[in-house]
Design a protein around this motif. Structure first.
Motif, PDB file in Angstrom:
ATOM      1  N   GLU A 203      44.251  44.523  28.767  1.00  0.00           N
ATOM      2  CA  GLU A 203      45.107  45.710  28.829  1.00  0.00           C
ATOM      3  C   GLU A 203      44.906  46.424  30.157  1.00  0.00           C
ATOM      4  OE1 GLU A 203      46.421  48.078  26.139  1.00  0.00           O
ATOM      5  OE2 GLU A 203      46.451  46.641  24.494  1.00  0.00           O
ATOM      6  N   GLY A 204      45.942  47.000  30.665  1.00  0.00           N
ATOM      7  CA  GLY A 204      45.796  47.821  31.869  1.00  0.00           C
ATOM      8  C   GLY A 204      45.941  47.035  33.164  1.00  0.00           C
TER       9      GLY A 204
ATOM     10  N   HIS B  23      48.253  45.200  35.601  1.00  0.00           N
ATOM     11  CA  HIS B  23      49.711  45.225  35.830  1.00  0.00           C
ATOM     12  C   HIS B  23      50.149  44.189  36.858  1.00  0.00           C
ATOM     13  CE1 HIS B  23      49.961  48.772  33.367  1.00  0.00           C
ATOM     14  NE2 HIS B  23      49.019  49.370  34.108  1.00  0.00           N
ATOM     15  N   HIS B  24      51.450  44.038  36.955  1.00  0.00           N
ATOM     16  CA  HIS B  24      52.087  43.158  37.952  1.00  0.00           C
ATOM     17  C   HIS B  24      51.579  41.725  37.868  1.00  0.00           C
ATOM     18  CE1 HIS B  24      53.703  46.855  39.450  1.00  0.00           C
ATOM     19  NE2 HIS B  24      52.485  47.322  39.705  1.00  0.00           N
TER      20      HIS B  24
END
Lengths: 116, 316
Positions: free
Chosen positions: A111-112, A114-115
């Motif tokens: 989680e957390g 990105h991209h």
């Protein structure tokens, strides 16, 4: 893999191949592909009979683009298409079946992040 | 019953599973012979109807009342030819040939819709055909877009997109006449009077007399019964007729609150069967004209084939 008189849309294997070659006036079959607008690939629209490529293009214009459905047409003699047979479907497409790691969803990402 | 070979039983099970899963059967799949022959019969009859259907309307092209109407009518008749060609292609994927299909039409071994054996007596008939005949055809054809046989379903998607113009131009034509002079209004009403009942017959015999229906429904070739589609069509037409300012020629036509549908009078199936047998007003004329057009076009087909052979551009 087999070449049949109408691979893309022909009847089940074992059908008499001569059926379509009965008479000289029975023109060969062509598969028609239409590019509906710039930026898109040609897609199969259907088929038609024509004595030669030029007439096939003209007939395809009259039959498949009466309402400006296309900006470009391909016609291909149906007999020139080589198709995989549904009979061998399982074995033929099997190699892709057990390779879920070819899809991005196979991988777990914390989680957390990105991209990615 | 003869015993079925194990591999055929497996093929049949795969076919049944594909149909049950709402997937499409494609040309090279195994299919029961009866499924194949049912489709050939139905698609051929459908294709023949499209090209025979060009005749009653083409009858009015030279006498269209304006250039606008003439251009519209020519486009519509050209569409019907196109629809015939989509459908012949779909039938050919089942292992029959174009020549064979045309031959069967010309020799009466395959049928076309009996609606086209009625004459187009006035210009208003062009409107009534668009509104009622094409309207009935659309009601029949929309569910066929989900037919279990892929090539037929795809042809129907294309056809249905184009048919809605046919229906609307007919409706607009009738509306113009209906709002015109008394004579024009009367002409529109007369056309509706003559085309209403034959249009209802287009859905085929009542469910309890329809010989192919149950099996076709099981195979998901057909999605709704004849009577169900006929009822749907009647319910659609009643308010459309009111908006036209025209009446439908049925004294028993009345809204039934309990059923939530219109009740309507009984259909003269004797007439239907007579027309089907070849005793309609125009059966002979339609088929003779079709045969003649084919024979008179032979030299064009031969010349094109010779040209292709000479220039080496033939497809095979």
């Amino acid at each position: 893999m087999t070449t049949t008189p109408r691979p893309a849309e022909s009847r089940a294997s074992g059908a008499p191949a001569e059926a379509a070659d009965a008479r000289p006036t029975d023109w060969p079959l062509w598969e028609v592909f239409v590019r509906s607008r710039r930026g898109l690939s040609h897609t199969h629209a259907g088929s038609l009979h024509a004595p030669d490529a030029e007439m096939a293009l003209r007939n395809a214009r009259d039959l498949y683009t009466r309402r400006s459905e296309g900006v470009s047409l391909w016609v291909v003699p149906s007999a020139q298409i080589t198709a995989s047979s549904p009979d061998e479907k399982d074995a033929f497409f099997e190699p892709a079946g057990d390779k879920p790691y070819r899809h991005p969803t196979f991988y777990e990402i914390p989680e957390g992040v990105h991209h990615l | 019953m003869t015993t079925i070979a194990p591999e055929e039983a497996a093929q049949e099970a795969a076919f049944d599973a594909t149909v049950a899963a709402e997937e499409r059967i494609e040309p090279r799949d195994w299919m029961p012979e009866a499924y194949r022959s049912t489709l050939v019969r139905q698609i051929a009859q459908h294709a023949h109807s499209e090209i025979i259907g060009m005749q009653p309307e083409a009858n009015w092209i030279t006498r269209a009342p304006s250039l606008r109407r003439k251009a519209i009518l020519m486009a519509k008749v050209q569409d019907e030819a196109g629809h015939g060609l989509y459908l012949y292609s779909a039938a050919e994927t089942l292992g029959t040939s174009r020549d064979e299909l045309l031959d069967k039409l010309h020799t009466g071994r395959q049928k076309y819709s009996s609606i086209f054996n009625y004459p187009t007596l006035t210009w208003a008939d062009v409107g009534a055909i668009g509104w009622l005949v094409d309207g009935a055809a659309i009601t029949n054809q929309v569910p066929l877009c989900r037919c279990s046989y892929g090539p037929y379903a795809r042809a129907m998607v294309r056809i249905c997109k184009e048919e809605s113009f046919h229906q609307r131009q007919g409706y607009e034509l009738l509306l113009t006449l209906s709002r015109g002079t008394d004579a024009q209004h009367a002409m529109a009403q007369d056309a509706v009077n003559r085309w209403w009942w034959p249009s209802l017959m287009m859905f085929g015999p009542p469910d309890d007399e329809s010989s192919h229906s149950a099996q076709s429904m099981a195979w998901k070739i057909k999605r709704h019964s004849n009577d169900e589609l006929r009822q749907r069509f009647v319910d659609i037409c009643v308010p459309q007729a009111e908006a036209l300012g025209l009446t439908l020629p049925d004294p028993d036509l009345v809204w039934n609150e309990d059923r939530g549908h219109h009740d309507f009078g009984s259909i003269d199936w004797t007439e239907f069967r007579e027309v089907l047998k070849g005793n309609g007003p125009c059966n002979e004329q339609r088929i003779n004209r079709r045969r003649r057009a084919h024979e008179e076009g032979a030299w064009v087909r031969e010349a094109a084939a010779a040209h292709a052979a000479k220039h080496g551009k033939a497809g095979r």
